[in-house]
Enzyme design. Structure first.
Site, PDB file in Angstrom:
ATOM      1  N   GLU A 241       0.666  -0.917   0.117  1.00 45.14           N
ATOM      2  CA  GLU A 241       0.039   0.176  -0.107  1.00 45.14           C
ATOM      3  C   GLU A 241       0.890   1.776   0.276  1.00 45.14           C
ATOM      4  OE1 GLU A 241      -3.312  -0.276   2.320  1.00 45.14           O
ATOM      5  OE2 GLU A 241      -3.189  -1.815   2.672  1.00 45.14           O
ATOM      6  N   HIS A 257       8.036 -27.181   4.842  1.00 44.07           N
ATOM      7  CA  HIS A 257       7.645 -27.797   4.505  1.00 44.07           C
ATOM      8  C   HIS A 257       7.195 -27.413   2.894  1.00 44.07           C
ATOM      9  CE1 HIS A 257       7.684 -29.637   8.242  1.00 44.07           C
ATOM     10  NE2 HIS A 257       7.944 -28.659   8.728  1.00 44.07           N
ATOM     11  N   LYS A 351     -13.084  -0.113  -4.368  1.00 43.89           N
ATOM     12  CA  LYS A 351     -14.459   0.311  -3.274  1.00 43.89           C
ATOM     13  C   LYS A 351     -15.989   1.043  -4.347  1.00 43.89           C
ATOM     14  CE  LYS A 351     -12.485   0.083   1.260  1.00 43.89           C
ATOM     15  NZ  LYS A 351     -12.368   0.721   2.165  1.00 43.89           N
TER      16      LYS A 351
HETATM   17  C1  F6R Z   1      -6.581   2.152   3.452  1.00 48.11           C
HETATM   18  C2  F6R Z   1      -5.922   0.702   4.330  1.00 48.11           C
HETATM   19  C3  F6R Z   1      -6.306  -0.744   3.427  1.00 48.11           C
HETATM   20  C4  F6R Z   1      -8.130  -0.024   4.293  1.00 48.11           C
HETATM   21  C5  F6R Z   1      -8.915  -1.182   4.161  1.00 48.11           C
HETATM   22  C6  F6R Z   1     -10.998  -1.454   4.743  1.00 48.11           C
HETATM   23  O1  F6R Z   1      -5.001   2.926   4.472  1.00 48.11           O
HETATM   24  O2  F6R Z   1      -5.283   0.742   4.917  1.00 48.11           O
HETATM   25  O3  F6R Z   1      -6.268  -1.380   4.090  1.00 48.11           O
HETATM   26  O4  F6R Z   1      -7.955  -0.676   5.675  1.00 48.11           O
HETATM   27  O5  F6R Z   1     -10.024  -0.904   2.799  1.00 48.11           O
HETATM   28  O6  F6R Z   1     -10.921  -0.130   5.175  1.00 48.11           O
HETATM   29  P1  F6R Z   1     -11.265   0.143   6.437  1.00 48.11           P
HETATM   30  O7  F6R Z   1     -10.397  -0.454   7.577  1.00 48.11           O
HETATM   31  O8  F6R Z   1     -12.414   2.173   6.581  1.00 48.11           O
HETATM   32  O9  F6R Z   1     -12.725  -0.423   6.878  1.00 48.11           O
END
Ligand code: F6R
Length: 357
Positions: A241, A257, A351
């Protein structure tokens, strides 16, 4: 590819970082202190009679705190802790389950779905979130909410998302007193921030050295079951990320393994791998022996390996010493690639597309 900047040029580092990742890292000790003392202060905990199991449900940066809890609590708690990164919950979840529904944004659809399932099954729930739909639903449903401050990326909010789970379980009598150990960890990482932070020069800064080693390589991170496994997963996610680079992780002894056999072909590509072996001198003695033999086995096949040792007194300090090193290293690696560590446009795109379909 050439390095985009000199890791000792503090201004260069800060100018690629538009969302304040370095500031958030500097602030981790303060964040953990706020999470320990302020966030859970006024939470009314559910009436819990008999809890048979605990589920932490969340994704990405909101889920890793669940793994930290699982690893930390394994030898201290009588009931199993499961981390659920899915829309659905395992069948065993029911009225005797305590569910932590964790979502920094409060809008992650998998977590919202798991929350709805937990409600339908009569589980006790605690939401940990900055708000969003999860915050709204929990308020409407009369579910306790640990209100996380807004303003950093979820993955930079590990203190806010993890420490409250410890405090809640301790207040419920499921874990022993934790505040001394949290305080010790905070003091320790505060010291570490001076040697890992942007102002510390490469020659004495292990995180900068690791980033330089991983530049133009494919990182493979190995941890040990029950201890550094969670750190290996964290390093992988942070490199993905923050540095926008691939990384892979695995765990000893399991990798002895299978994975260890698969390091013969294609020989030229394997030379691009750099293995990070996360070490703790408190790891199981047989695992430590395995690591020594494993180093001999991989020596000729991969590009190289680096051992990174846990330090500090308590279990939390040791876990966070490695996490903090990896967090900094991933942001330095971003700087070497000349990429802004903050934005995660691909996650945002996914998303948005999912919302539209
Ligand atoms: C972004 C990040 C992602 C979010 C994941 C879930 O910085 O670390 O891995 O954590 O997309 O989103 P949230 O945390 O808002 O539920």
């Amino acid at each position: 590819m050439n390095q985009f900047c000199d890791l000792n040029g503090v201004d260069d580092l800060r100018c690629i970082d538009t969302t304040g990742m370095f500031t958030a890292l500097d602030g981790l000790p303060a964040q953990c202190a706020e999470a320990c003392w302020d966030l859970v202060k006024n939470i009314e905990l559910p009436e819990i009679e008999a809890i048979s199991n605990i589920v932490v449900t969340g994704l990405g940066g909101s889920a890793i705190g669940g793994d930290l809890l699982r690893v930390y609590a394994a030898d201290k708690i009588e009931v199993p802790i499961i981390v659920n990164r899915d829309y659905v919950l395992p069948k065993f979840v029911g009225p005797d389950t305590l569910v932590f529904a964790v979502s920094y944004s409060g809008n992650t659809e998998e977590t919202l779905s798991a929350y709805a399932e937990a409600r339908a099954r009569g589980a006790s729930i605690i939401a940990i979130t900055t708000g969003g739909k999860l915050g709204e639903l929990a308020k409407k449903d009369g579910i306790p909410v640990v209100g996380v401050p807004f303003g950093v990326s979820p993955r930079a909010a590990t203190g806010f998302l993890f420490i409250p789970t410890l405090r809640v379980l301790s207040r419920l009598g499921l874990l022993p007193e934790v505040t001394d150990e949290i305080t010790e960890m905070i003091d320790y990482i505060r010291k570490l921030s001076r040697v890992l932070g942007p102002e510390a020069e490469s020659r004495e800064n292990q995180a900068k050295q690791i980033a330089a080693t991983l530049f133009n390589k494919i990182p493979v991170i190995w941890g040990s079951a029950g201890t550094t496994e969670v750190v290996a997963q964290r390093w992988k996610g942070q490199i993905n990320e923050n540095a926008k680079a691939p990384a892979y992780w695995n765990v000893l002894p399991e990798l002895n393994h299978n994975e260890i056999v698969g390091l013969q072909f294609p020989a030229e590509i394997l030379k691009q791998l750099h293995v990070i072996i996360l070490r703790d001198d408190r790891d199981h003695p047989r695992v430590q022996k395995r690591i020594e033999i494993t180093k001999e086995v991989i020596q000729k096949s991969v590009g190289g390996f680096t051992e990174v040792w846990a330090s500090g007194e308590g279990v939390l300090s040791r876990l966070f010493s490695l996490i903090y090193t990896g967090d900094f290293a991933s942001v330095y690696l971003a700087a070497l690639y000349g990429v802004d560590p903050g934005p995660v446009k691909v996650i945002d795109f996914l998303k948005q597309e999912l919302q539209a379909r």
